[in-house]
Design an enzyme around this catalytic site. Structure first.
Site, PDB file in Angstrom:
ATOM      1  N   ARG A 193       0.907  -1.300  -0.103  1.00 41.99           N
ATOM      2  CA  ARG A 193       0.032   0.005  -0.019  1.00 41.99           C
ATOM      3  C   ARG A 193       0.992   1.322   0.169  1.00 41.99           C
ATOM      4  O   ARG A 193       1.989   1.272   0.607  1.00 41.99           O
ATOM      5  CB  ARG A 193      -0.840   0.030   1.225  1.00 41.99           C
ATOM      6  CG  ARG A 193      -1.849  -1.095   1.507  1.00 41.99           C
ATOM      7  CD  ARG A 193      -2.787  -1.040   2.409  1.00 41.99           C
ATOM      8  NE  ARG A 193      -3.587  -2.230   2.755  1.00 41.99           N
ATOM      9  CZ  ARG A 193      -3.171  -3.486   3.294  1.00 41.99           C
ATOM     10  NH1 ARG A 193      -1.955  -3.812   3.700  1.00 41.99           N
ATOM     11  NH2 ARG A 193      -4.292  -4.247   3.372  1.00 41.99           N
ATOM     12  N   LYS A 218      -1.884  -2.208   7.465  1.00 45.04           N
ATOM     13  CA  LYS A 218      -3.295  -1.389   7.767  1.00 45.04           C
ATOM     14  C   LYS A 218      -3.923  -2.382   8.782  1.00 45.04           C
ATOM     15  O   LYS A 218      -4.875  -1.945   9.726  1.00 45.04           O
ATOM     16  CB  LYS A 218      -3.921  -1.617   6.557  1.00 45.04           C
ATOM     17  CG  LYS A 218      -5.494  -0.978   6.421  1.00 45.04           C
ATOM     18  CD  LYS A 218      -6.086  -1.280   5.200  1.00 45.04           C
ATOM     19  CE  LYS A 218      -7.506  -0.917   5.189  1.00 45.04           C
ATOM     20  NZ  LYS A 218      -8.023  -1.012   3.897  1.00 45.04           N
ATOM     21  N   HIS A 286      -3.366   3.435  -5.819  1.00 44.96           N
ATOM     22  CA  HIS A 286      -3.769   2.038  -5.147  1.00 44.96           C
ATOM     23  C   HIS A 286      -3.895   1.088  -6.292  1.00 44.96           C
ATOM     24  O   HIS A 286      -3.695  -0.215  -5.844  1.00 44.96           O
ATOM     25  CB  HIS A 286      -4.911   2.306  -4.295  1.00 44.96           C
ATOM     26  CG  HIS A 286      -5.432   0.920  -3.374  1.00 44.96           C
ATOM     27  ND1 HIS A 286      -4.587   0.740  -2.367  1.00 44.96           N
ATOM     28  CD2 HIS A 286      -6.036   0.078  -3.519  1.00 44.96           C
ATOM     29  CE1 HIS A 286      -4.900  -0.340  -1.843  1.00 44.96           C
ATOM     30  NE2 HIS A 286      -5.902  -0.809  -2.523  1.00 44.96           N
ATOM     31  N   ARG A 289      -1.453  -1.763  -6.622  1.00 46.89           N
ATOM     32  CA  ARG A 289      -1.593  -2.869  -5.767  1.00 46.89           C
ATOM     33  C   ARG A 289      -2.197  -3.880  -6.293  1.00 46.89           C
ATOM     34  O   ARG A 289      -2.024  -5.208  -6.646  1.00 46.89           O
ATOM     35  CB  ARG A 289      -2.260  -2.488  -4.600  1.00 46.89           C
ATOM     36  CG  ARG A 289      -2.416  -3.652  -3.498  1.00 46.89           C
ATOM     37  CD  ARG A 289      -2.722  -3.093  -1.966  1.00 46.89           C
ATOM     38  NE  ARG A 289      -3.341  -3.974  -1.231  1.00 46.89           N
ATOM     39  CZ  ARG A 289      -2.620  -4.858  -0.387  1.00 46.89           C
ATOM     40  NH1 ARG A 289      -1.438  -4.555  -0.514  1.00 46.89           N
ATOM     41  NH2 ARG A 289      -3.567  -5.559   0.436  1.00 46.89           N
ATOM     42  N   HIS A 312      -3.847  -9.936   3.056  1.00 44.41           N
ATOM     43  CA  HIS A 312      -5.281 -10.105   3.013  1.00 44.41           C
ATOM     44  C   HIS A 312      -5.547 -11.058   4.429  1.00 44.41           C
ATOM     45  O   HIS A 312      -5.057 -12.275   4.369  1.00 44.41           O
ATOM     46  CB  HIS A 312      -5.953 -10.631   2.001  1.00 44.41           C
ATOM     47  CG  HIS A 312      -6.215  -9.422   0.960  1.00 44.41           C
ATOM     48  ND1 HIS A 312      -6.471  -9.719  -0.520  1.00 44.41           N
ATOM     49  CD2 HIS A 312      -6.032  -8.065   0.934  1.00 44.41           C
ATOM     50  CE1 HIS A 312      -6.487  -8.705  -1.107  1.00 44.41           C
ATOM     51  NE2 HIS A 312      -6.350  -7.670  -0.331  1.00 44.41           N
ATOM     52  N   TYR A 321      -9.814 -11.602  -7.727  1.00 45.51           N
ATOM     53  CA  TYR A 321      -8.816 -11.596  -8.930  1.00 45.51           C
ATOM     54  C   TYR A 321      -8.919 -13.112  -9.644  1.00 45.51           C
ATOM     55  O   TYR A 321      -8.217 -13.234 -10.364  1.00 45.51           O
ATOM     56  CB  TYR A 321      -7.419 -11.412  -8.322  1.00 45.51           C
ATOM     57  CG  TYR A 321      -7.035 -10.337  -7.676  1.00 45.51           C
ATOM     58  CD1 TYR A 321      -7.211  -9.184  -8.459  1.00 45.51           C
ATOM     59  CD2 TYR A 321      -7.268 -10.142  -6.259  1.00 45.51           C
ATOM     60  CE1 TYR A 321      -6.921  -7.738  -7.686  1.00 45.51           C
ATOM     61  CE2 TYR A 321      -6.853  -8.828  -5.613  1.00 45.51           C
ATOM     62  CZ  TYR A 321      -6.781  -7.847  -6.233  1.00 45.51           C
ATOM     63  OH  TYR A 321      -6.746  -6.790  -5.746  1.00 45.51           O
TER      64      TYR A 321
END
Length: 360
Positions: A193, A218, A286, A289, A312, A321
């Site tokens: 990020r 994050k 972003h 990413r 994640h 994805y």
């Protein structure tokens, strides 16, 4: 009824009118705390105890100021928290806490939609409000109710699926300033990020193991990411030309000449200018990413590996994805052909297959 010690202070815990009540005795003396608890028991039996709402004495601005001071100030992207609190204060003003109700919170949501704000942004602002009220209820004893808990969050539309094509990347790298070019390549080859990249320091770079470490992501967790040769070359170049040779450890990898963190708004302006010059539309930083993840999946990399690389916590976040590489699912349907062939062979009489081959 009972006493529980939190830190050096004794707290009372009891049920009153069907609700669990927790109140501080405001003393570290257990005997005194027991006496206070005994007095409360007598008041309840005699019907003289009243659970007075403490929110009557506190205001919304006091809540937000203490939230920023004691909670948000210890988090990454503090400036972002300040902006969200400013949006909340602009709408709610400075009422007493008990005047902030589910009805007024819904009105806030509607106002933000009128302002053209996306559902995801509204949810982040509601999350700030919810956390502030949780602290006020559970730790500060300013209120006994969190009105945000009775308001539904908005349905987010996380359907954005934009990534940088090879042709676009070539044009973008030609128009980007040298420092921005390195950031673009670094983001597209690590999936980190923007905030993680700008906060990266040399303590998090291991040239021997060929890894970079995000000490606080994050999600608040530490994450170590393997790097390829493209990233290794960028880091080696920056390390060799970092200015003062004594700068190591805590100094930023992508810091300014004064070794301060690059300003996000300056990065955004430079990125938009490069996109415009390269004639590239509808691309955010972003999205680099997303570019990292999309290219991995298109190359046949397992989704679990992609999930770990992106950091994640849930596989469902990475699942978006999957459609980029349907070939990875082909073995799941080809097994039906193999089963059908096995069933056909098993159904033939002994020697039948040999006879067919000879007659053929």
């Amino acid at each position: 009824m009972g006493l529980v010690k939190r830190g050096n202070v004794w707290w009372m815990s009891f049920t009153y009118e069907g609700r669990q009540i927790r109140r501080s005795t405001e003393t570290s003396d257990k005997r005194l705390a027991e006496a206070i608890l005994g007095k409360v028991k007598v008041e309840i039996v005699e019907g003289k105890y009243f659970d007075k709402p403490r929110e009557e004495a506190k205001t919304f601005l006091q809540l937000m100021e203490r939230y920023l001071r004691e909670h948000a100030s210890r988090r990454m992207h503090y400036r972002r928290y300040v902006n969200m609190v400013d949006n909340l204060k602009a709408f709610f003003g400075n009422p007493k806490l008990h005047h902030v109700t589910p009805k007024t919170i819904v009105a806030f949501k509607n106002k933000r939609y009128v302002d053209g704000v996306m559902p995801a942004t509204i949810n982040r602002e509601l999350a700030v409000l919810k956390k502030a009220f949780n602290l006020a209820c559970r730790e500060w004893e300013w209120t006994r109710d969190n009105p945000v808990c009775r308001v539904s969050m908005e349905r987010e539309q996380n359907t954005r699926d934009r990534w940088l094509t090879e042709a676009e990347e070539g044009r973008l790298l030609k128009t980007a300033l040298p420092w921005l070019r390195e950031l673009i390549l670094f983001a597209a080859h690590t999936g980190m990020r923007r905030g993680e990249i700008l906060a990266l320091n040399w303590n998090g770079v291991d040239f021997v193991r060929r890894t970079v470490t995000v000490f606080r992501s994050k999600n608040g967790e530490r994450r170590t990411i393997p790097i390829n040769q493209t990233v290794q070359d960028i880091l080696t170049k920056r390390y060799e030309t970092r200015g003062d040779a004594s700068q190591t450890g805590e100094s930023l990898v992508f810091g300014s000449e004064a070794q301060t963190c690059l300003d996000g708004s300056n990065l955004r302006r430079a990125f938009i200018a490069a996109l415009k010059a390269a004639k590239i539309e509808n691309l955010h930083f972003h999205d680099l990413r997303h570019t990292f993840a999309t290219r991995l999946v298109q190359a046949g990399v397992d989704l679990y590996k992609v999930q770990r690389l992106l950091g994640h916590k849930s596989p469902s976040m990475t699942q978006r994805y999957a459609h980029h590489f349907p070939e990875s699912l082909r073995d799941g349907v080809e097994i039906l052909d193999r089963q059908r062939l096995i069933s056909t062979i098993s159904a033939q009489p002994a020697g039948g297959a040999m006879v067919d081959c000879v007659n053929g």
